[in-house]
Design an enzyme around this catalytic site. Structure first.
Site, mmCIF file in Angstrom:
data_model
loop_
_atom_site.group_PDB
_atom_site.id
_atom_site.type_symbol
_atom_site.label_atom_id
_atom_site.label_comp_id
_atom_site.label_asym_id
_atom_site.label_seq_id
_atom_site.Cartn_x
_atom_site.Cartn_y
_atom_site.Cartn_z
ATOM 1 N N THR A 1 -0.300 2.094 15.235
ATOM 2 C CA THR A 1 -0.996 3.361 15.031
ATOM 3 C C THR A 1 -1.201 4.169 16.309
ATOM 4 O O THR A 1 -1.296 3.608 17.409
ATOM 5 C CB THR A 1 -2.383 3.064 14.404
ATOM 6 O OG1 THR A 1 -3.144 4.269 14.340
ATOM 7 C CG2 THR A 1 -3.174 2.074 15.232
ATOM 8 N N ASP A 2 -1.330 5.476 16.129
ATOM 9 C CA ASP A 2 -1.719 6.387 17.219
ATOM 10 C C ASP A 2 -3.123 6.052 17.738
ATOM 11 O O ASP A 2 -3.469 6.416 18.866
ATOM 12 C CB ASP A 2 -1.671 7.841 16.725
ATOM 13 C CG ASP A 2 -2.476 8.074 15.441
ATOM 14 O OD1 ASP A 2 -2.648 7.112 14.656
ATOM 15 O OD2 ASP A 2 -2.932 9.213 15.216
ATOM 16 N N TYR B 1 -10.872 -0.282 14.551
ATOM 17 C CA TYR B 1 -9.542 -0.277 13.908
ATOM 18 C C TYR B 1 -8.468 -0.251 14.996
ATOM 19 O O TYR B 1 -7.537 -1.071 14.978
ATOM 20 C CB TYR B 1 -9.422 0.937 12.986
ATOM 21 C CG TYR B 1 -8.012 1.195 12.490
ATOM 22 C CD1 TYR B 1 -7.414 0.368 11.542
ATOM 23 C CD2 TYR B 1 -7.274 2.290 12.970
ATOM 24 C CE1 TYR B 1 -6.120 0.609 11.095
ATOM 25 C CE2 TYR B 1 -5.988 2.536 12.524
ATOM 26 C CZ TYR B 1 -5.414 1.697 11.589
ATOM 27 O OH TYR B 1 -4.129 1.939 11.156
ATOM 28 N N ASP C 1 -1.011 -13.338 1.339
ATOM 29 C CA ASP C 1 -2.001 -12.957 2.344
ATOM 30 C C ASP C 1 -1.409 -13.308 3.716
ATOM 31 O O ASP C 1 -1.128 -14.489 3.983
ATOM 32 C CB ASP C 1 -3.294 -13.735 2.079
ATOM 33 C CG ASP C 1 -4.407 -13.346 3.040
ATOM 34 O OD1 ASP C 1 -4.111 -12.860 4.147
ATOM 35 O OD2 ASP C 1 -5.582 -13.551 2.674
ATOM 36 N N GLY D 1 0.837 -1.197 0.000
ATOM 37 C CA GLY D 1 0.000 0.000 0.000
ATOM 38 C C GLY D 1 0.871 1.245 0.000
ATOM 39 O O GLY D 1 1.963 1.255 -0.600
ATOM 40 N N GLN D 2 0.396 2.286 0.669
ATOM 41 C CA GLN D 2 1.142 3.560 0.707
ATOM 42 C C GLN D 2 2.589 3.344 1.142
ATOM 43 O O GLN D 2 3.522 3.780 0.498
ATOM 44 C CB GLN D 2 0.543 4.490 1.759
ATOM 45 C CG GLN D 2 -0.807 5.064 1.509
ATOM 46 C CD GLN D 2 -1.024 6.244 2.453
ATOM 47 O OE1 GLN D 2 -0.585 7.347 2.165
ATOM 48 N NE2 GLN D 2 -1.691 6.028 3.574
ATOM 49 N N LYS E 1 -5.634 -3.098 15.878
ATOM 50 C CA LYS E 1 -4.198 -2.800 15.826
ATOM 51 C C LYS E 1 -3.545 -3.063 17.188
ATOM 52 O O LYS E 1 -2.408 -3.536 17.253
ATOM 53 C CB LYS E 1 -3.961 -1.351 15.390
ATOM 54 C CG LYS E 1 -4.350 -1.027 13.955
ATOM 55 C CD LYS E 1 -3.552 -1.777 12.918
ATOM 56 C CE LYS E 1 -2.122 -1.327 12.833
ATOM 57 N NZ LYS E 1 -1.390 -2.053 11.743
ATOM 58 N N TYR F 1 -5.416 -3.665 7.523
ATOM 59 C CA TYR F 1 -6.740 -3.147 7.173
ATOM 60 C C TYR F 1 -6.781 -1.735 7.741
ATOM 61 O O TYR F 1 -6.704 -1.566 8.965
ATOM 62 C CB TYR F 1 -7.813 -4.038 7.788
ATOM 63 C CG TYR F 1 -9.226 -3.596 7.491
ATOM 64 C CD1 TYR F 1 -9.998 -4.272 6.551
ATOM 65 C CD2 TYR F 1 -9.786 -2.502 8.140
ATOM 66 C CE1 TYR F 1 -11.287 -3.867 6.266
ATOM 67 C CE2 TYR F 1 -11.079 -2.091 7.860
ATOM 68 C CZ TYR F 1 -11.825 -2.777 6.926
ATOM 69 O OH TYR F 1 -13.098 -2.372 6.650
HETATM 70 N N1 LIG Z 1 -2.623 5.185 6.832
HETATM 71 C C1 LIG Z 1 -2.468 5.743 8.026
HETATM 72 O O1 LIG Z 1 -2.832 6.905 8.256
HETATM 73 C C2 LIG Z 1 -1.788 4.993 9.135
HETATM 74 C C3 LIG Z 1 -1.666 5.605 10.391
HETATM 75 C C4 LIG Z 1 -1.033 4.903 11.409
HETATM 76 C C5 LIG Z 1 -0.552 3.628 11.181
HETATM 77 N N2 LIG Z 1 -0.713 3.056 9.964
HETATM 78 C C6 LIG Z 1 -0.229 1.689 9.784
HETATM 79 O O2 LIG Z 1 0.837 1.675 8.846
HETATM 80 C C7 LIG Z 1 0.804 0.454 8.086
HETATM 81 C C8 LIG Z 1 0.838 0.771 6.603
HETATM 82 O O3 LIG Z 1 -0.300 1.569 6.299
HETATM 83 P P1 LIG Z 1 -0.576 2.156 4.843
HETATM 84 O O4 LIG Z 1 -0.995 3.554 5.034
HETATM 85 O O5 LIG Z 1 0.542 1.808 3.930
HETATM 86 O O6 LIG Z 1 -1.877 1.286 4.497
HETATM 87 P P2 LIG Z 1 -2.516 0.928 3.081
HETATM 88 O O7 LIG Z 1 -2.096 1.910 2.058
HETATM 89 O O8 LIG Z 1 -3.954 0.681 3.345
HETATM 90 O O9 LIG Z 1 -1.788 -0.452 2.753
HETATM 91 C C9 LIG Z 1 -2.056 -1.621 3.451
HETATM 92 C C10 LIG Z 1 -1.875 -2.741 2.487
HETATM 93 O O10 LIG Z 1 -2.066 -3.965 3.203
HETATM 94 C C11 LIG Z 1 -2.722 -4.849 2.325
HETATM 95 N N3 LIG Z 1 -3.400 -5.905 3.073
HETATM 96 C C12 LIG Z 1 -4.580 -5.874 3.739
HETATM 97 N N4 LIG Z 1 -4.847 -7.075 4.285
HETATM 98 C C13 LIG Z 1 -3.807 -7.880 3.955
HETATM 99 C C14 LIG Z 1 -3.503 -9.231 4.207
HETATM 100 N N5 LIG Z 1 -4.341 -10.025 4.903
HETATM 101 N N6 LIG Z 1 -2.359 -9.747 3.695
HETATM 102 C C15 LIG Z 1 -1.513 -8.984 2.977
HETATM 103 N N7 LIG Z 1 -1.746 -7.685 2.695
HETATM 104 C C16 LIG Z 1 -2.881 -7.142 3.181
HETATM 105 C C17 LIG Z 1 -3.703 -3.983 1.550
HETATM 106 O O11 LIG Z 1 -4.055 -4.614 0.352
HETATM 107 P P3 LIG Z 1 -5.587 -4.571 -0.179
HETATM 108 O O12 LIG Z 1 -5.957 -3.128 -0.213
HETATM 109 O O13 LIG Z 1 -5.485 -5.235 -1.501
HETATM 110 O O14 LIG Z 1 -6.381 -5.348 0.839
HETATM 111 C C18 LIG Z 1 -2.876 -2.724 1.339
HETATM 112 O O15 LIG Z 1 -2.182 -2.745 0.122
HETATM 113 C C19 LIG Z 1 -0.441 -0.303 8.569
HETATM 114 O O16 LIG Z 1 -0.056 -1.213 9.568
HETATM 115 C C20 LIG Z 1 -1.296 0.778 9.196
HETATM 116 O O17 LIG Z 1 -2.152 0.265 10.197
HETATM 117 C C21 LIG Z 1 -1.300 3.707 8.925
#
Ligand SMILES: NC(=O)c1ccc[n+]([C@@H]2O[C@H](COP(=O)([O-])OP(=O)(O)OC[C@H]3O[C@@H](n4cnc5c(N)ncnc54)[C@H](OP(=O)(O)O)[C@@H]3O)[C@@H](O)[C@H]2O)c1
Length: 298
Positions: A99-100, A123, A34, A8-9, A127, A59
């Protein structure tokens, strides 16, 4: 070789950042591996034989998680437990992202790692469970709690603001939730920068906070984005502060989720850049790509 679960991001930014540093890294998408599939995770580790695993899969749909409880629990708790068990069995260190939103937001100052967690939405609960599973399953872990993540890849608040700014004359944005915006280049850079220390056997396992420096509100973040895109797009919508009560969402969010990153800085010797500088740079990159105008990145 570093194996990243999740593309993802953050996963995509890690690919870009590792290429720039000539560090071998592969980011496995959900379709490729997965993390809730024990055999698939084991097979991925066998195939790539990593020296480090980064679990950036998750997620992340905060509001949908209120109803898709099981999906969130699977990706954010069951998956991390499986990834951690595979890493423990292979003796490979693991960086896990959290996460925060594990905090309830009632503290007035920024949260430190030792503060009690008390998530107020599904969520955050999933987490928190993922953190616990990681800690209990492998000693060779670093859990990085981060917040308000945005970048050029995937979907995020910055991109939503740019999309709205293109068509609306007023953006109404919540001004009573505080936190620390964190760009994916900062976060990916930090992960790759601490990697040698982890692989060097330094005993620095544990939980850390890492975000961009400085605290703002969603309204403050939006104002900065809108100001940075104006010279490129010619659009200058008003950014009006509103309260959380005026913008009801399915998931409750903490009023304060600012993270104190001084432990990370003490241990690893650096901190995130000011969020304002990163927000300006990413806004110019994203808006510049859309308008075709060159971003003036300092
Ligand atoms: N985004 C935020 O603001 C934020 C803030 C604090 C912490 N975080 C944490 O930082 C981490 C990265 O976040 P991000 O922003 O990069 O999130 P993201 O863009 O939503 O990317 C998460 C990726 O994980 C994949 N995924 C979901 N379920 C999966 C599974 N069972 N097996 C393998 N891949 C799976 C998703 O694929 P699909 O979409 O195809 O399911 C997606 O590509 C996460 O742990 C998130 O909780 C994020």
């Amino acid at each position: 070789m570093i194996v990243v679960f999740g593309n993802g991001q953050l996963g995509q930014e890690l690919v870009r950042a590792s290429a720039a540093r000539a560090m071998p890294l592969v980011a496995l998408s959900h379709a490729q591996t997965d993390i809730t599939d024990r055999a698939a995770v084991r097979e991925a580790l066998k195939r790539h034989n990593p020296s480090l695993v980064v679990n950036a899969a998750g997620y992340t749909k905060v509001d949908l998680a209120e109803t898709e409880t099981e999906q969130a629990r699977h990706a954010n708790e069951v998956g991390p437990a499986i990834a951690a068990a595979a890493c423990a069995a292979a003796g490979v260190p693991l960086i896990h992202l959290s996460t925060d939103y594990v905090f309830d937001g009632s503290k007035s100052a920024a949260y430190v790692e030792g503060d009690p967690i008390a998530p107020i939405n599904n969520y955050g609960r999933s987490k928190a469970a993922g953190e616990r599973a990681t800690r209990e399953t492998t000693p060779l872990h670093v859990i990085i709690r981060t917040s308000w993540v945005y970048g050029e890849f995937g979907q995020n608040f910055l991109k939503t603001m740019l999309r709205l700014a293109a068509t609306n004359d007023e953006l109404r944005v919540v001004a009573d939730q505080r936190g620390c915006p964190t760009s994916t280049p900062e976060l990916a850079g930090a992960i790759l920068r601490i990697t040698p220390q982890l692989l060097g056997g330094d005993k620095i396992w544990g939980t850390y906070h890492f975000t961009g420096s400085g605290v703002t509100t969603w309204h403050g973040f939006a104002k900065r984005i809108v100001a940075a895109q104006a010279p490129l797009t010619g659009r200058a919508p008003r950014v009006t502060p509103i309260t959380t009560a005026e913008f009801p969402t399915p998931a409750r969010r903490p009023a304060n989720s600012a993270l104190d990153c001084s432990l990370f800085e003490r241990v690893f010797g650096f901190r995130g850049r000011p969020w304002t500088e990163e927000a300006d740079a990413i806004t110019r990159a994203v808006a510049g790509a859309v308008t075709g105008k060159q971003p003036h990145v300092a």
